[in-house]
Design an enzyme around this catalytic site. Structure first.
Site, PDB file in Angstrom:
ATOM      1  CB  CYS A 117      -1.014   0.002   1.140  1.00 10.69           C
ATOM      2  SG  CYS A 117      -0.299  -0.140   2.771  1.00 10.69           S
ATOM      3  CE  LYS A 195      -3.629  -4.517   7.965  1.00  6.13           C
ATOM      4  NZ  LYS A 195      -2.515  -4.196   7.070  1.00  6.13           N
ATOM      5  CE  LYS A 248      -2.467  -3.069  11.544  1.00  2.19           C
ATOM      6  NZ  LYS A 248      -2.055  -2.984  10.226  1.00  2.19           N
TER       7      LYS A 248
HETATM    8  C1  PBG Z   1      -0.044  -1.881   5.803  1.00  3.86           C
HETATM    9  C2  PBG Z   1      -0.282  -1.610   7.221  1.00  3.86           C
HETATM   10  C3  PBG Z   1      -1.252  -0.785   7.828  1.00  3.86           C
HETATM   11  C4  PBG Z   1      -0.961  -0.791   9.183  1.00  3.86           C
HETATM   12  C5  PBG Z   1       0.134  -1.620   9.372  1.00  3.86           C
HETATM   13  N1  PBG Z   1       0.523  -2.143   8.149  1.00  3.86           N
HETATM   14  C6  PBG Z   1      -2.315   0.045   7.225  1.00  3.86           C
HETATM   15  C7  PBG Z   1      -3.518  -0.564   6.640  1.00  3.86           C
HETATM   16  O1  PBG Z   1      -3.683  -1.778   6.586  1.00  3.86           O
HETATM   17  O2  PBG Z   1      -4.339   0.215   6.169  1.00  3.86           O
HETATM   18  C8  PBG Z   1      -1.687   0.003  10.230  1.00  3.86           C
HETATM   19  C9  PBG Z   1      -0.899   0.321  11.445  1.00  3.86           C
HETATM   20  C10 PBG Z   1      -1.448   1.429  12.277  1.00  3.86           C
HETATM   21  O3  PBG Z   1      -2.573   1.900  12.096  1.00  3.86           O
HETATM   22  O4  PBG Z   1      -0.710   1.857  13.171  1.00  3.86           O
HETATM   23  N2  PBG Z   1      -1.050  -2.546   5.144  1.00  3.86           N
END
Ligand code: PBG
Length: 326
Positions: A117, A195, A248
């Site tokens: 991303c 996630k 997460k």
């Molecule tokens: C990459 C990623 C994200 C986060 C960690 N790795 C963003 C997302 O998935 O949109 C979020 C970490 C945070 O909010 O501190 N994909």
């Protein structure tokens, strides 16, 4: 009355305390940009910065004295495209950052986020294609090939652990295969196994300049209403040989941390994400909450739920507080 007997005396209270935080529980997320002399504050995350490599190295040097074992790195390339080209460059922003840290502070564990991303002009975590009906779709298997190369290039640069966070199906297995094939069979995979598609990632997208330009991430990240599916995700990643699992966000998912811990016998990490951090910072700034106390209470609750370690923007602040109190 009987339960209160153990609560009157602060020494006794401390002695019978069931869970404790240590700086060794923390991993600090860091955002690295190209160029030099840059330390750009992230408005929505007070105390967090985008840093160029020189500043990053200075920051990482402060961690060992605080007994913080490691960092997780996010790269912010100057240019982005629809292929994630910058993610694979040998001298890319993240590869150079890994080398710089390993050259100066080899005793700090370097985990890298493996996701597209930050490298894609559209901000999605994989390769996007238009369907015949004119809708866009994130392509699973085409993305896996890039992620596999990305993980290998991180390992080549010296990453100690790679952490895929894209949520494509089969990425752990594909990364394992690629790492083994290139002679990195000793590099562990920390899978962002569970996630959720969470709005708590909002501030991160400012920090990493990675907000999706259209649509959302719900076709690859999990629905936060689902808990049994979390076990399916975790078990599948273990079958594909993930070495550690991550849940997460953290605070909204304490129940999930607990059940993953119960069901899976590998270390379980929890990521206290950007929004969890910003929420506490903002409330404390308004004088609505005591920042340090709430910080410690949230971190301790994450540990109590079963996290083996915690990725948190509070790592330094919490470590300093713990060291002052001991
Ligand atoms: C990459 C990623 C994200 C986060 C960690 N790795 C963003 C997302 O998935 O949109 C979020 C970490 C945070 O909010 O501190 N994909």
């Amino acid at each position: 009355m009987r339960l209160r007997r153990l609560r009157y005396n602060s020494i006794l209270r401390d002695m019978v305390q069931e869970h404790r935080l240590s700086p060794r529980d923390f991993v600090l997320p860091l955002f690295v940009t190209e160029g030099g002399g840059q330390k750009i504050p992230i408005t929505s995350m007070p105390g967090v910065f985008q840093m160029s490599r020189d500043e990053l190295v200075k920051e990482v040097k402060t961690l060992s004295p605080l007994k913080i074992p490691g960092v997780i790195l996010f790269g912010i390339p100057r240019s982005k495209d629809e292929k994630g080209t910058q993610a694979l460059k040998k001298d890319g922003v993240i590869q150079e950052a890994i080398r710089a840290i390993k050259d100066t502070t080899p005793d700090v564990l370097v985990i890298t986020d493996v996701c597209l991303c930050e490298y894609m002009s559209h901000g999605h975590c994989g390769v996007v294609q238009k369907t015949p009906k004119g809708q866009w779709e994130v392509m699973n298997d085409a993305t896996l090939e890039i992620l596999a190369q990305m993980a290998v290039s991180h390992a080549e640069a010296g990453a100690d652990v790679v952490a895929p966070s894209d949520m494509m199906d089969g990425r752990v297995g594909r990364l394992r295969q690629a790492l083994d094939h290139h002679g990195f069979s000793k590099t562990p995979i920390l899978s962002y196994a569970v996630k959720y598609a969470s709005s708590f990632y909002g501030p991160f997208r400012e920090a990493a300049a990675s907000a999706p330009q259209f649509g959302d991430r719900k076709s690859y990240q999990m629905n936060s209403a689902n808990k049994r599916e979390a076990i399916r995700e975790a078990c599948l990643d273990l079958q594909e040989e993930a070495d550690m699992l991550m849940v997460k966000p953290a605070l909204p998912c304490l129940d999930v941390i607990q059940i993953v811990r119960q069901e899976c016998d590998v270390p379980v990490a929890a990521y206290q994400v950007s929004g969890e951090y910003s929420m506490i910072k903002a409330a404390a700034h308004q004088g609505f909450l005591d920042e340090n106390q709430v910080m410690m209470e949230t971190l301790l609750s994450i540990k109590r739920a079963g996290a083996s370690f915690i990725l948190t923007y509070f790592a330094k602040q919490a470590a300093q507080l713990i060291m002052r109190c001991e």
